[in-house]
Write an enzyme that holds these catalytic residues in place. Structure first.
Site, PDB file in Angstrom:
ATOM      1  N   SER A 110       0.773  -0.795   1.895  1.00 45.18           N
ATOM      2  CA  SER A 110      -0.457  -1.564   1.675  1.00 45.18           C
ATOM      3  C   SER A 110      -0.717  -1.813   0.207  1.00 45.18           C
ATOM      4  CB  SER A 110      -1.648  -0.831   2.303  1.00 45.18           C
ATOM      5  OG  SER A 110      -1.441  -0.637   3.685  1.00 45.18           O
ATOM      6  N   HIS A 124      -5.049   0.660  -1.946  1.00 47.89           N
ATOM      7  CA  HIS A 124      -5.274  -0.780  -1.924  1.00 47.89           C
ATOM      8  C   HIS A 124      -5.763  -1.273  -3.283  1.00 47.89           C
ATOM      9  CE1 HIS A 124      -6.065  -0.528   2.720  1.00 47.89           C
ATOM     10  NE2 HIS A 124      -4.840  -0.193   2.384  1.00 47.89           N
TER      11      HIS A 124
END
Length: 396
Positions: A203, A255
């Site tokens: 991610s 993230h």
């Protein structure tokens, strides 16, 4: 700019006979016409043909690296599931017909994947191993692992939607660097803020691609036609994805770290020259530009320099802090809300759970230390991996 050239049907230039007049010297002073052959006019110089060359700064690249990334992540997941071998190491499995590739129970892993111990064995990010044992490579290996089938499918779908377009526009070298460096940045920020749990997934690298797309639009602002609509759409996508990160069991620090790394790196490696400079460079022979155009605008050079300094400083400072065992939460008491916001529906406690086990014959009584919940299991010859798996179910 092109000019049309027209020719006659015969393709030949005819001799032109023009009439002139001469005064005769005879006595009658008669004027007689005289025919004079005039030389044929010289043929007009043929202009040099315009040679069209491919503009390398805007060429379309062949996509092959992103499919390789997808294949690598898929293969690593299959290898991880084979190493996990749920039927042998756990009591409860999902899809036993898959043999070694069957999944752990939903209570232990709701993403349809392996156990935590298997992920650690395969190279998941655990801060204690990086700090105490100096296993710095875990910052990279963790981005090739996934917690489960759902996790893998979501990330690979995002990689297809984002990565293929970027590789077509900028080539495999720059997109490969953007992917890997962003993944490293995501792992680094995750390790500084989340030090009690393990972390896996691509991610951070994917958010780095989004960050690179955003900085590419900003630094190449003058060459876009629908720049405002593109920018608003991209910002909305980024905001929605970051908002999902406030849910529990989602590593939003990875993230954000990947996004920031990709954002600043995009100013460095995704910069494009101005159209005026490209027009000047690829101008055909015979057309002289009146002024020399700069390859990059001043704002592009400024963003390039600032971003490079931020990247070098940020990665250096982050690695030093991590290897010294610094917990970034000690310097930011509210930052944990960026990764999880507690509500009445869920808790954000991330402390690892463990069980106390007592055995009476073939019966094992497992009690979760966190919740106090206990269960009794009948296991004739229990292994440590089976006990760990059952502990995860009890505390799940």
């Amino acid at each position: 700019m092109a000019r049309d050239l027209h020719s006659s049907s015969s393709g030949e230039i005819q001799h032109v006979r023009s009439s002139s007049w001469r005064i005769s010297s005879n006595r009658h002073n008669v004027i007689h016409p005289v025919d004079i052959d005039t030389p044929p006019p010289s043929a007009a110089p043929t202009p040099s043909p315009v040679v069209y060359r491919e503009v390398k700064h805007f060429k379309k690249w062949t996509v092959w690296l992103v499919p390789c990334f997808i294949a690598s992540n898929t293969v690593m997941f299959l290898v991880t599931m084979a190493v996990n071998n749920c039927p042998k190491n756990s009591v409860h499995c999902i899809g036993r017909f898959l043999g070694r590739l069957s999944f752990q129970s939903f209570k232990e892993n709701p993403l349809l994947g392996p156990s935590s111990s298997t992920l650690l064995k395969m190279g998941a990010l655990q801060v204690s191993r990086v700090v105490d044992k100096r296993q710095v490579w875990l910052l990279i290996t963790c981005i090739w692992l996934h917690g489960g089938l759902f996790h893998l499918l979501a990330n690979m779908l995002s990689l297809v939607l984002i990565g293929i377009q970027l590789e077509q526009e900028f080539g495999f070298v720059r997109i490969g660097c953007l992917y890997l460096i962003s993944g490293l940045g995501g792992s680094l920020m995750s390790a500084l803020f989340i030090q009690s749990n393990i972390s896996v997934g691509a991610s951070g690298a994917l958010f780095g691609l989004l960050g690179g797309m955003l900085s590419e639009i900003i630094t190449n602002w003058t060459i876009y036609s629908k720049k405002v609509a593109t920018l608003v759409t991209l910002l909305a996508i980024i905001a929605v994805n970051l908002a999902v990160g406030i849910l529990p069991h989602v590593d939003n620090f990875a993230h954000m770290g990947g996004f920031l790394s990709g954002f600043f790196l995009g100013f460095v490696i995704l910069i494009r020259p101005q159209y005026s400079w490209i027009t000047q460079k690829y101008t055909p022979p015979g057309f002289i530009s009146t002024s020399i155009k700069p390859k990059f605008q001043m704002y592009q050079r400024t963003l390039w320099a600032i971003s490079l300094i931020v990247l070098i400083t940020g990665f250096t400072l982050g690695l030093v802090m991590l290897l010294r065992g610094v917990n970034a939460n000690d310097y930011c008491s509210w930052c944990h809300y960026l990764s999880c916001v507690p509500t009445s529906r869920w808790s954000c406690k991330t402390s690892p759970s463990f069980c106390t086990a007592s055995q009476v014959g073939n019966n094992w009584n497992l009690t979760c230390s966190g919740s106090g919940e206990s269960h009794i299991y009948t296991l004739p010859s229990a292994t440590s991996s089976q006990i760990n798996g059952l502990c995860s179910e009890v505390c799940g």
